[in-house]
Design a protein around this motif. Structure first.
Motif, short mmCIF file in Angstrom:
data_model
loop_
_atom_site.label_atom_id
_atom_site.label_comp_id
_atom_site.label_asym_id
_atom_site.label_seq_id
_atom_site.Cartn_x
_atom_site.Cartn_y
_atom_site.Cartn_z
N LYS A 100 -13.27 -7.34 1.90
CA LYS A 100 -13.09 -6.33 0.86
C LYS A 100 -11.61 -6.07 0.56
N LEU A 101 -10.74 -6.24 1.56
CA LEU A 101 -9.32 -5.98 1.36
C LEU A 101 -8.60 -7.15 0.72
N ARG A 102 -9.18 -8.34 0.85
CA ARG A 102 -8.52 -9.54 0.35
C ARG A 102 -8.35 -9.49 -1.18
N GLY A 103 -7.10 -9.67 -1.62
CA GLY A 103 -6.80 -9.70 -3.04
C GLY A 103 -6.75 -8.35 -3.72
N LYS A 104 -6.83 -7.26 -2.94
CA LYS A 104 -6.84 -5.92 -3.53
C LYS A 104 -5.44 -5.28 -3.50
N ASN A 105 -5.23 -4.35 -4.41
CA ASN A 105 -4.02 -3.53 -4.43
C ASN A 105 -4.28 -2.26 -3.63
N ILE A 106 -3.49 -2.05 -2.61
CA ILE A 106 -3.79 -1.01 -1.63
C ILE A 106 -2.65 0.01 -1.53
N LEU A 107 -3.02 1.28 -1.42
CA LEU A 107 -2.08 2.36 -1.16
C LEU A 107 -2.34 2.88 0.25
N LEU A 108 -1.34 2.74 1.13
CA LEU A 108 -1.45 3.17 2.52
C LEU A 108 -0.73 4.50 2.66
N ALA A 109 -1.42 5.53 3.16
CA ALA A 109 -0.89 6.89 3.13
C ALA A 109 -0.77 7.51 4.52
N ASP A 110 0.30 8.29 4.69
CA ASP A 110 0.53 9.03 5.93
C ASP A 110 1.10 10.40 5.59
N ASP A 111 1.25 11.25 6.61
CA ASP A 111 1.80 12.58 6.35
C ASP A 111 3.33 12.55 6.25
N VAL A 112 3.99 12.06 7.31
CA VAL A 112 5.45 12.00 7.33
C VAL A 112 5.90 10.60 7.72
N ILE A 113 6.88 10.07 7.00
CA ILE A 113 7.52 8.80 7.34
C ILE A 113 8.94 9.11 7.82
N THR A 114 9.34 8.46 8.91
CA THR A 114 10.72 8.62 9.39
C THR A 114 11.39 7.25 9.33
N THR A 115 11.33 6.48 10.40
CA THR A 115 11.89 5.12 10.37
C THR A 115 10.95 4.15 9.69
N GLY A 116 9.70 4.57 9.50
CA GLY A 116 8.70 3.69 8.90
C GLY A 116 8.01 2.80 9.91
N ALA A 117 8.34 2.92 11.20
CA ALA A 117 7.80 2.01 12.21
C ALA A 117 6.28 1.99 12.21
N THR A 118 5.66 3.16 12.21
CA THR A 118 4.19 3.24 12.30
C THR A 118 3.52 2.70 11.04
N ILE A 119 3.91 3.25 9.89
CA ILE A 119 3.21 2.88 8.65
C ILE A 119 3.48 1.42 8.28
N LEU A 120 4.66 0.89 8.63
CA LEU A 120 4.96 -0.50 8.31
C LEU A 120 4.25 -1.47 9.25
N GLU A 121 4.02 -1.07 10.49
CA GLU A 121 3.23 -1.89 11.41
C GLU A 121 1.78 -1.94 10.92
N CYS A 122 1.30 -0.80 10.45
CA CYS A 122 -0.04 -0.74 9.88
C CYS A 122 -0.12 -1.59 8.60
N ALA A 123 0.92 -1.51 7.78
CA ALA A 123 0.97 -2.31 6.55
C ALA A 123 0.95 -3.80 6.85
N SER A 124 1.63 -4.20 7.91
CA SER A 124 1.68 -5.60 8.29
C SER A 124 0.28 -6.14 8.59
#
Length: 233
Positions: free
Chosen positions: A184-208
């Protein structure tokens, strides 16, 4: 009519007070009074790590709505969302993201995914604040939310007291795609959301992890951005 009378009576008996200054708010205000809400500082800058992660193909864009600054009105709002079970605050913040997303990326989103909590932390907190933020975004963009598309497969200690390098190591390999959503995720445009971003480590690991599943475009967003020196909540 009866609901309006009930709400007015309830507000008279138990007046709605601002989370930041404790002043009684006007009827219809939510969580912050007009004065404190006007002090929220929009984040109009580019995330300092954005270019590197666009260049290496992890994300296609990133943005936050507000600055998170210690001691300002936004701090009690986030504390209420994360620790006082005021879930509606997450929906309200998500709607702010949704309005900004609508102006930045139009309707070019197929799926909204909240950054997941580990099941142990979810049991302790009983809910994922980012899921309510995602619901608020969906209210504006009218886009599907898949809360369990990504699994936090490894428990990670809080990032609050870690430096940039330690944060990256702490969340390395902590996320994987739920197998039932791979197609279902393949080929889709996705918005990944969190409450607070600091260095981006968490959300970018999830994005990867999401990119590895073959998503087409991936934008990461948050209600607020905090500089690393700040102890968030």
């Amino acid at each position: 009519m009866l609901k309006k009378i009930y709400n007015n009576l309830l507000n008279f008996i138990l007046p709605n007070t601002c989370l930041a200054c404790d002043e009684v708010m006007d009827p219809g205000s939510s969580y912050l009074c007009t004065k404190c809400n006007s002090k929220l500082e929009p984040y109009n800058e580019t995330h300092p790590w954005q270019a590197d992660f666009i260049n290496n193909g992890t994300i296609d864009d990133s943005f936050s709505v507000y600055w998170f600054r210690e001691g300002t009105a936004i701090q009690p709002l986030f504390h209420a969302l994360k620790y006082q079970k005021i879930k509606r605050a997450g929906i309200m913040l998500g709607e702010e993201i949704g309005r900004l997303a609508a102006s930045k990326i139009a309707n070019n989103i197929d799926i909204i995914i909240p950054v997941p909590l580990h099941k142990a932390k979810l049991r302790d907190r009983t809910y994922n604040q980012s899921e309510y933020i995602a619901k608020g975004i969906s209210n504006i963009l009218k886009t599907e939310v898949i809360s369990d598309a990504v699994i936090r497969s490894r428990f990670t200690p809080t990032q609050t007291r870690l430096n940039k390098a330690e944060r990256k190591v702490n969340v390395s390999g902590a996320f994987r795609i739920n197998p039932k959503y791979t197609d279902k995720l393949r080929g889709k445009n996705i918005l990944l959301a969190d409450d607070v971003i600091t260095t981006g480590a968490t959300i970018l690991e999830c994005a990867s992890a999401i990119k590895s599943a073959g998503s087409r475009k991936l934008c990461v967003c948050s209600a607020a951005y905090a500089e690393l020196k700040i102890n968030v909540v």
